[in-house]
Design a protein around this motif. Structure first.
Motif, PDB file in Angstrom:
ATOM      1  N   ASP A 152     -21.040  22.798 -14.773  1.00 60.63           N
ATOM      2  CA  ASP A 152     -20.266  21.764 -15.462  1.00 60.63           C
ATOM      3  C   ASP A 152     -20.581  20.392 -14.871  1.00 60.63           C
ATOM      4  OD1 ASP A 152     -18.832  23.447 -17.227  1.00 60.63           O
ATOM      5  OD2 ASP A 152     -17.487  24.010 -15.611  1.00 60.63           O
ATOM      6  N   ILE A 153     -20.568  19.387 -15.732  1.00 60.19           N
ATOM      7  CA  ILE A 153     -20.768  18.002 -15.320  1.00 60.19           C
ATOM      8  C   ILE A 153     -19.413  17.299 -15.314  1.00 60.19           C
ATOM      9  CG2 ILE A 153     -21.827  15.797 -15.926  1.00 60.19           C
ATOM     10  CD1 ILE A 153     -23.843  17.785 -14.967  1.00 60.19           C
ATOM     11  N   GLY A 154     -19.118  16.547 -14.247  1.00 59.86           N
ATOM     12  CA  GLY A 154     -17.851  15.846 -14.178  1.00 59.86           C
ATOM     13  C   GLY A 154     -17.769  14.956 -12.963  1.00 59.86           C
ATOM     14  N   HIS A 155     -16.549  14.497 -12.661  1.00 62.80           N
ATOM     15  CA  HIS A 155     -16.344  13.639 -11.497  1.00 62.80           C
ATOM     16  C   HIS A 155     -14.912  13.805 -11.005  1.00 62.80           C
ATOM     17  CE1 HIS A 155     -14.802  11.069 -14.782  1.00 62.80           C
ATOM     18  NE2 HIS A 155     -13.984  10.569 -13.864  1.00 62.80           N
ATOM     19  N   THR A 156     -14.654  13.302  -9.818  1.00 60.39           N
ATOM     20  CA  THR A 156     -13.292  13.240  -9.287  1.00 60.39           C
ATOM     21  C   THR A 156     -12.900  11.771  -9.148  1.00 60.39           C
ATOM     22  OG1 THR A 156     -14.075  13.282  -6.992  1.00 60.39           O
ATOM     23  CG2 THR A 156     -13.525  15.408  -8.011  1.00 60.39           C
TER      24      THR A 156
ATOM     25  N   ILE B 101     -13.792  16.741 -16.384  1.00 56.38           N
ATOM     26  CA  ILE B 101     -14.973  17.437 -16.887  1.00 56.38           C
ATOM     27  C   ILE B 101     -15.597  16.613 -18.000  1.00 56.38           C
ATOM     28  CG2 ILE B 101     -15.874  19.587 -17.845  1.00 56.38           C
ATOM     29  CD1 ILE B 101     -14.536  19.891 -15.115  1.00 56.38           C
ATOM     30  N   THR B 102     -16.893  16.346 -17.890  1.00 52.98           N
ATOM     31  CA  THR B 102     -17.616  15.622 -18.928  1.00 52.98           C
ATOM     32  C   THR B 102     -18.218  16.591 -19.935  1.00 52.98           C
ATOM     33  OG1 THR B 102     -18.179  13.892 -17.340  1.00 52.98           O
ATOM     34  CG2 THR B 102     -19.426  13.944 -19.399  1.00 52.98           C
TER      35      THR B 102
ATOM     36  N   ILE C 245     -34.040  14.908 -24.210  1.00 53.24           N
ATOM     37  CA  ILE C 245     -34.819  14.324 -25.302  1.00 53.24           C
ATOM     38  C   ILE C 245     -35.578  13.130 -24.778  1.00 53.24           C
ATOM     39  CG2 ILE C 245     -34.712  13.255 -27.581  1.00 53.24           C
ATOM     40  CD1 ILE C 245     -32.161  14.816 -28.097  1.00 53.24           C
ATOM     41  N   ALA C 246     -36.876  13.221 -24.873  1.00 54.98           N
ATOM     42  CA  ALA C 246     -37.749  12.133 -24.377  1.00 54.98           C
ATOM     43  C   ALA C 246     -37.413  11.784 -22.930  1.00 54.98           C
ATOM     44  CB  ALA C 246     -37.639  10.907 -25.274  1.00 54.98           C
ATOM     45  N   GLY C 247     -37.058  12.812 -22.144  1.00 61.79           N
ATOM     46  CA  GLY C 247     -36.799  12.617 -20.724  1.00 61.79           C
ATOM     47  C   GLY C 247     -35.376  12.224 -20.386  1.00 61.79           C
ATOM     48  N   GLU C 248     -34.509  12.030 -21.393  1.00 64.98           N
ATOM     49  CA  GLU C 248     -33.132  11.613 -21.140  1.00 64.98           C
ATOM     50  C   GLU C 248     -32.161  12.748 -21.468  1.00 64.98           C
ATOM     51  OE1 GLU C 248     -29.873   8.325 -22.756  1.00 64.98           O
ATOM     52  OE2 GLU C 248     -32.018   7.888 -22.882  1.00 64.98           O
ATOM     53  N   MET C 249     -31.135  12.923 -20.611  1.00 63.14           N
ATOM     54  CA  MET C 249     -30.116  13.933 -20.840  1.00 63.14           C
ATOM     55  C   MET C 249     -29.100  13.402 -21.861  1.00 63.14           C
ATOM     56  SD  MET C 249     -31.035  16.485 -19.026  1.00 63.14           S
ATOM     57  CE  MET C 249     -29.638  17.585 -18.786  1.00 63.14           C
ATOM     58  N   VAL C 250     -28.983  14.091 -22.986  1.00 64.96           N
ATOM     59  CA  VAL C 250     -28.102  13.661 -24.071  1.00 64.96           C
ATOM     60  C   VAL C 250     -26.926  14.646 -24.187  1.00 64.96           C
ATOM     61  CG1 VAL C 250     -27.927  13.185 -26.535  1.00 64.96           C
ATOM     62  CG2 VAL C 250     -30.043  12.645 -25.305  1.00 64.96           C
ATOM     63  N   PRO C 251     -25.679  14.184 -24.001  1.00 67.66           N
ATOM     64  CA  PRO C 251     -24.521  15.077 -24.015  1.00 67.66           C
ATOM     65  C   PRO C 251     -24.046  15.398 -25.427  1.00 67.66           C
ATOM     66  CG  PRO C 251     -23.818  12.849 -23.502  1.00 67.66           C
ATOM     67  CD  PRO C 251     -25.315  12.787 -23.666  1.00 67.66           C
ATOM     68  N   HIS C 252     -23.996  16.682 -25.755  1.00 70.32           N
ATOM     69  CA  HIS C 252     -23.552  17.092 -27.085  1.00 70.32           C
ATOM     70  C   HIS C 252     -22.105  16.694 -27.348  1.00 70.32           C
ATOM     71  CE1 HIS C 252     -26.745  20.560 -26.969  1.00 70.32           C
ATOM     72  NE2 HIS C 252     -27.270  19.355 -26.910  1.00 70.32           N
ATOM     73  N   LYS C 253     -21.256  16.829 -26.324  1.00 69.95           N
ATOM     74  CA  LYS C 253     -19.831  16.579 -26.531  1.00 69.95           C
ATOM     75  C   LYS C 253     -19.563  15.128 -26.919  1.00 69.95           C
ATOM     76  CE  LYS C 253     -15.289  17.214 -24.445  1.00 69.95           C
ATOM     77  NZ  LYS C 253     -14.852  15.817 -24.645  1.00 69.95           N
ATOM     78  N   ARG C 254     -20.304  14.187 -26.335  1.00 70.54           N
ATOM     79  CA  ARG C 254     -20.100  12.776 -26.677  1.00 70.54           C
ATOM     80  C   ARG C 254     -20.392  12.543 -28.157  1.00 70.54           C
ATOM     81  NH1 ARG C 254     -20.820   8.720 -22.981  1.00 70.54           N
ATOM     82  NH2 ARG C 254     -20.621   7.345 -24.788  1.00 70.54           N
TER      83      ARG C 254
END
Length: 312
Positions: free
Chosen positions: A184-188, A196-197, A206-215
């Motif tokens: 999981d991706i997230g922060h405190t 949780i992100t 995509i093209a070297g960049e992480m694209v979040p589906h949830k956003r």
């Protein structure tokens, strides 16, 4: 795992009564049972809460003092609607089967002798349970990140599993020096609340960049007037850019032209916007028994659509 722990062992060890029903989506029956038994605690997923919102009357849930949700993200509009109808706000927790299964939980605020401890914070999944440590690390370098820094969530404590039975390689992949890699991706924040992100598996590169589906899903839902579980984003391989985003939707989400317009007008980066040919209309978004989106099934739908060239 949550059901096994929360609805079997917790009542047995604590000595309180418990009611069971075979189908948690049967909102009318659940409401009847809560009312008849004067139940005070309800464990559910946000998807189940939606069923109760549709079928339960306010008086049915009048005895409830605690509503705990897990397994999927508790969206604010679901929490607000439940609170408005039944007078009690659901509290969200976070966990994983491999972690026995609870990591953290929002609780009610506590005040003793004029000193108040904040037990919950909006959009968070609460504080870790006592004895459980949380570390946020950079997914690429594994370096620890400060509060506010978004990264991969690691967990250490007595709740970490011993391993997957007879699968040492898979165990080694997710447990490093006692730290379990949640995926999981997230922060405190500075007060230790966890946010949780997304699932790292719900990112496309995509093209070297992480694209979040949830956003991307959130962008749709912000304009869909609360049409729950009517749209989901996944990806398929793409020779040119690595992966291609695919939008899977039901008729409740609206017309394909409207969805395309939402993306066209969105302020999301262009790289995050699915192209106009990457929309699939289906009867229902695939879900697991827990109410979570079936990510594997969702991706398979998209892959099949590519094979059959039915992407619109």
């Amino acid at each position: 795992s949550l059901g096994f722990t929360g609805t079997i062992w917790l009542p047995l060890l604590s000595g309180f009564s418990v009611s069971y029903h075979v189908n948690p989506m049967d909102g009318a029956k659940i409401a009847e049972m809560v009312s008849q038994n004067h139940s005070t605690i309800l464990l559910a997923t946000p998807t189940f809460l939606l069923a109760y919102l549709r079928r339960a009357k306010p008086a049915d849930f009048a005895s409830l003092r605690l509503v705990i949700t897990g397994a999927e993200k508790l969206k604010k509009r679901v929490s607000d609607s439940f609170h408005e109808r039944f007078g009690i706000r659901p509290l969200e927790g976070y966990g994983a089967t491999e972690l026995s299964p609870v990591i953290s939980l929002n609780i009610h605020d506590v005040e003793i002798d004029g000193v108040r401890q904040i037990g919950s914070r909006e959009d968070s999944v609460g504080h870790p349970l006592p004895g459980i440590a949380v570390r946020i690390v950079d997914p690429d370098t594994s370096e620890s990140l400060p509060p506010g820094g978004s990264g991969l969530i690691l967990i250490k404590g007595p709740n970490v599993m011993q391993g997957y039975l007879n699968r040492q390689q898979q165990t080694t992949e997710v447990i490093n020096d006692g730290w379990y890699v949640t995926g999981d991706i997230g922060h405190t924040d500075k007060d230790g609340f966890i946010y949780i992100t997304d699932r790292i598996s719900r990112f496309s590169k995509i093209a070297g960049e992480m694209v979040p589906h949830k956003r991307i899903e959130d962008e749709f839902y912000a304009r869909l007037n609360g049409a729950e579980q009517s749209i989901a984003v996944t990806s398929v391989p793409d020779e040119r850019r690595g992966e291609r985003l695919v939008v899977v939707f039901t008729k409740e989400a609206g017309q394909i032209e409207d969805l395309r317009k939402i993306m066209a007008e969105s302020r999301l980066p262009n790289l995050w916007k699915p192209d106009d040919r990457s929309y699939i209309l289906i009867d229902a978004i695939p879900v697991l028994g827990s109410g979570k989106i079936d990510l594997k099934g969702l991706r398979q739908l998209a892959l099949s659509a590519v094979d059959e060239a039915v992407l619109q």
